[in-house]
Write a protein that holds these residues in place. Structure first.
Motif, PDB file in Angstrom:
ATOM      1  N   UNK A  76      44.079   1.777  40.946  1.00  0.00           N
ATOM      2  CA  UNK A  76      44.593   0.418  40.764  1.00  0.00           C
ATOM      3  C   UNK A  76      46.086   0.360  41.040  1.00  0.00           C
ATOM      4  N   UNK A  77      46.808   1.370  40.596  1.00  0.00           N
ATOM      5  CA  UNK A  77      48.253   1.407  40.817  1.00  0.00           C
ATOM      6  C   UNK A  77      48.577   1.651  42.293  1.00  0.00           C
ATOM      7  N   UNK A  78      47.772   2.497  42.933  1.00  0.00           N
ATOM      8  CA  UNK A  78      47.954   2.737  44.375  1.00  0.00           C
ATOM      9  C   UNK A  78      47.794   1.418  45.127  1.00  0.00           C
ATOM     10  N   UNK A  79      46.787   0.671  44.773  1.00  0.00           N
ATOM     11  CA  UNK A  79      46.510  -0.620  45.410  1.00  0.00           C
ATOM     12  C   UNK A  79      47.658  -1.601  45.165  1.00  0.00           C
ATOM     13  N   UNK A  80      48.161  -1.605  43.956  1.00  0.00           N
ATOM     14  CA  UNK A  80      49.289  -2.459  43.581  1.00  0.00           C
ATOM     15  C   UNK A  80      50.496  -2.143  44.465  1.00  0.00           C
ATOM     16  N   UNK A  81      50.746  -0.863  44.645  1.00  0.00           N
ATOM     17  CA  UNK A  81      51.882  -0.400  45.459  1.00  0.00           C
ATOM     18  C   UNK A  81      51.706  -0.826  46.918  1.00  0.00           C
ATOM     19  N   UNK A  82      50.533  -0.536  47.476  1.00  0.00           N
ATOM     20  CA  UNK A  82      50.258  -0.862  48.873  1.00  0.00           C
ATOM     21  C   UNK A  82      50.289  -2.378  49.089  1.00  0.00           C
ATOM     22  N   UNK A  83      49.847  -3.103  48.087  1.00  0.00           N
ATOM     23  CA  UNK A  83      49.845  -4.563  48.152  1.00  0.00           C
ATOM     24  C   UNK A  83      51.238  -5.156  48.278  1.00  0.00           C
ATOM     25  N   UNK A  84      52.242  -4.400  47.857  1.00  0.00           N
ATOM     26  CA  UNK A  84      53.630  -4.846  47.995  1.00  0.00           C
ATOM     27  C   UNK A  84      54.247  -4.347  49.300  1.00  0.00           C
ATOM     28  N   UNK A  85      53.405  -3.777  50.168  1.00  0.00           N
ATOM     29  CA  UNK A  85      53.919  -3.279  51.446  1.00  0.00           C
ATOM     30  C   UNK A  85      54.638  -1.945  51.304  1.00  0.00           C
ATOM     31  N   UNK A  86      54.460  -1.295  50.139  1.00  0.00           N
ATOM     32  CA  UNK A  86      55.077   0.022  49.933  1.00  0.00           C
ATOM     33  C   UNK A  86      54.050   1.099  50.274  1.00  0.00           C
ATOM     34  N   UNK A  87      54.544   2.343  50.395  1.00  0.00           N
ATOM     35  CA  UNK A  87      53.634   3.416  50.799  1.00  0.00           C
ATOM     36  C   UNK A  87      53.177   4.268  49.623  1.00  0.00           C
ATOM     37  N   UNK A  88      51.923   4.701  49.706  1.00  0.00           N
ATOM     38  CA  UNK A  88      51.358   5.553  48.654  1.00  0.00           C
ATOM     39  C   UNK A  88      50.528   6.648  49.298  1.00  0.00           C
ATOM     40  N   UNK A  89      50.264   7.703  48.553  1.00  0.00           N
ATOM     41  CA  UNK A  89      49.415   8.791  49.030  1.00  0.00           C
ATOM     42  C   UNK A  89      48.497   9.252  47.908  1.00  0.00           C
TER      43      UNK A  89
END
Ligand code: ATP
Ligand code: MG
Length: 207
Positions: free
Chosen positions: A58-71
């Motif tokens: 859920x947090x990864x999705x939140x991050x990506x949803x803001x146009x930020x990068x996650x792994x």
């Protein structure tokens, strides 16, 4: 439904409500003013209940949803079809999984250690990448607990990550050394689980 006497008692309640909310706002504003540090954090989601990995994703999705990068690095469950992986890879999120399935399936420590270390090599790269705002290390606790990777080595890599990067660790039975570096720890309590009532794990719900 209101009548005139209700309306007058409502006014009284309104005043009380307003005062209570004012006090609440003052309290919250003070807490917000006190939290001034800006840095990435380490979040540990542990416990026996259901909801650890889904929280991390859920947090990864939140991050990506803001146009930020996650792994994402997923330990232990390599062979399992994973709904989150299917969508996150389409979004360009790097996703590393162990080549073997559950350790209790392989029953081969050498093979498990090798598979864990392969993912760990990729994990270290993510933990050194300032482009990644969030790194999810799903089921990492088992890797440390079973001794596939040394806890001190994991702690060192996490401590040396870029300042603004947040790391999420999920899994049960986190070793003390790893728990010690967490800024936020949430324990999901197992109060009830459908599985124990005989309900089969389901695609789209459990994986
Ligand atoms: P989820 O991935 O659903 O957030 P989780 O990460 O908290 O679950 P894990 O320990 O990783 O839980 O377990 C993986 C699988 O086992 C999931 O399919 C989950 O639904 C199921 N599970 C989680 N907790 C329990 C439990 N207390 N009893 C039985 N099955 C469980
Ligand atoms: Mg999990």
């Amino acid at each position: 439904m209101t009548n005139s006497s209700d309306a007058s008692s409502d006014t009284g309640t309104d005043e009380k409500y307003k005062k209570r909310m004012q006090r609440k706002k003052e309290h919250i504003d003070q807490k917000i003013a006190e939290a001034t540090e800006e840095r990435g954090i380490v979040i540990l989601i542990t416990g026996n209940g259901k909801g650890k990995s889904t929280s991390g994703f859920g947090t990864v999705l939140r991050c990506v949803g803001h146009g930020m990068k996650a792994g994402v690095a997923q330990f232990i469950k390599g062979k399992w079809d994973c709904g989150e992986r299917n969508v996150l890879e389409k979004l360009g999120v790097p996703f590393h999984v162990m080549a073997t399935g559950f350790t209790w399936d392989t029953q081969n420590k050498e093979l498990d250690t090798k598979a864990a270390q392969e993912v760990w090599v990729e994990t270290k790269k993510m933990l050194a990448d300032p482009e990644l705002s969030v790194v999810l290390l799903d089921e990492l606790t088992y890797i440390a607990r079973y001794g596939y990777i040394d806890t001190d080595e994991i702690v060192e890599a996490i401590n040396n990550r870029p300042k603004m990067q947040t790391v999420i660790i999920t899994g049960r039975g986190c070793p003390k050394g790893l728990e010690d570096i967490a800024d936020t720890i949430s324990e999901v309590r197992d109060e009830r689980h459908a599985y124990r009532a005989g309900v089969k794990a389901q695609k789209g719900v459990d994986w």
